[in-house]
Write a protein that holds these residues in place. Structure first.
Motif, PDB file in Angstrom:
ATOM      1  N   UNK A 103       3.025 -24.588  63.745  1.00 46.68           N
ATOM      2  CA  UNK A 103       2.101 -23.468  63.551  1.00 46.68           C
ATOM      3  C   UNK A 103       1.816 -23.221  62.075  1.00 46.68           C
ATOM      4  N   UNK A 104       2.615 -23.831  61.198  1.00 43.65           N
ATOM      5  CA  UNK A 104       2.387 -23.647  59.765  1.00 43.65           C
ATOM      6  C   UNK A 104       1.067 -24.269  59.325  1.00 43.65           C
ATOM      7  N   UNK A 150      -1.644 -22.535  57.015  1.00 46.80           N
ATOM      8  CA  UNK A 150      -2.133 -23.086  55.752  1.00 46.80           C
ATOM      9  C   UNK A 150      -3.656 -23.039  55.703  1.00 46.80           C
ATOM     10  N   UNK A 151      -4.287 -23.364  56.832  1.00 41.50           N
ATOM     11  CA  UNK A 151      -5.753 -23.323  56.892  1.00 41.50           C
ATOM     12  C   UNK A 151      -6.258 -21.900  56.677  1.00 41.50           C
ATOM     13  N   UNK A 208      -8.790 -20.747  53.602  1.00 40.82           N
ATOM     14  CA  UNK A 208     -10.054 -20.043  53.857  1.00 40.82           C
ATOM     15  C   UNK A 208     -10.053 -18.682  53.177  1.00 40.82           C
ATOM     16  N   UNK A 209      -8.942 -17.968  53.284  1.00 38.26           N
ATOM     17  CA  UNK A 209      -8.847 -16.635  52.690  1.00 38.26           C
ATOM     18  C   UNK A 209      -9.049 -16.673  51.174  1.00 38.26           C
ATOM     19  N   UNK A 210      -8.325 -17.568  50.512  1.00 36.21           N
ATOM     20  CA  UNK A 210      -8.424 -17.662  49.048  1.00 36.21           C
ATOM     21  C   UNK A 210      -9.829 -18.079  48.628  1.00 36.21           C
ATOM     22  N   UNK A 266     -10.795 -11.538  60.354  1.00 33.30           N
ATOM     23  CA  UNK A 266     -10.149 -12.316  61.417  1.00 33.30           C
ATOM     24  C   UNK A 266      -8.776 -12.812  60.993  1.00 33.30           C
ATOM     25  N   UNK A 267      -8.667 -13.280  59.758  1.00 29.38           N
ATOM     26  CA  UNK A 267      -7.391 -13.802  59.262  1.00 29.38           C
ATOM     27  C   UNK A 267      -6.348 -12.695  59.183  1.00 29.38           C
TER      28      UNK A 267
END
Length: 216
Positions: free
Chosen positions: A13-14, A18-19, A23-25, A114-115
């Motif tokens: 699940x890591x 990571x994805x 995306x967040x950054x 969403x994140x």
């Protein structure tokens, strides 16, 4: 590299975590610089346009807005190009333009929202599956004689939850900041529209008095 290897102990699940982090950054960096540029440039642009209007340089104001671009420039351009309309109609038109520009300011923020929600859930999922794997040790004959394997497995399972929470917290801070920047830009558009309409009305009233005086 050791840090990545440590995080990968959190299980499969890591990788989606990571994805989410990438995306967040990416979204936060892109939106931060884009919104900061619009907000900083908009304030100066509003003052420059009002200065040009006070000197009767309408063409110069329109040329400046065409060069600068952006949501605030579009609002001001609309006000100047349709200045012959009455105030109510002009205000409605500017409101429509501002509403069209607002979604572009919030581009990508839905990903952050969403994140914020999904990252802790992914972390919890990783912890649950990790705990299941850890306690399966108990089911085998050597399980109770190897407590370090159980505790080690539990510790590794908690890596996923900690990572998910860290991503969600960081993203939440960035999301709130960017949302506030969008709100300030919308307020700046409203301020620019109100001021430019007032300036146009004052300019029209001044010209009318000059014509009346000349006629007398």
């Amino acid at each position: 590299m050791n840090g990545v290897a440590f995080l990968l102990k959190g299980g499969p699940v890591m990788w989606p975590l990571f994805l989410c982090a990438i995306i967040s950054v990416t979204v936060m960096i892109e939106r931060y610089f884009a919104l900061r540029s619009i907000l900083r440039g908009g304030r100066g642009l509003r003052l420059q346009v009002r200065s040009s209007l006070s000197k009767g340089r309408m063409r110069a104001a329109l040329d400046l807005l065409a060069v600068r671009g952006g949501p605030i420039a579009r609002v001001l351009t609309t006000a100047l190009e349709y200045r012959e309309l009455g105030r109510p109609a002009l205000e409605n038109l500017i409101t429509e333009v501002a509403m069209e520009e607002t979604p572009g300011l919030s581009r990508g923020l839905n990903w952050l929202d969403t994140i914020i929600t999904i990252a802790p859930l992914l972390g919890l999922l990783g912890t649950v599956t990790g705990m299941i794997a850890a306690f399966q040790v108990v089911a085998v004959s050597t399980g109770l004689s190897a407590p370090t394997e159980i505790t080690g497995g539990v510790a590794e399972a908690l890596i996923a939850t900690a990572t998910g929470l860290a991503i969600a917290i960081t993203t939440l801070v960035g999301y709130n900041h960017l949302t506030e920047q969008v709100r300030r830009i919308v307020a700046e558009m409203e301020m620019a529209a109100t001021q430019i309409i007032n300036d146009l009305e004052l300019r029209g009233a001044t010209e009318e008095r000059i014509h009346e005086t000349a006629g007398v």
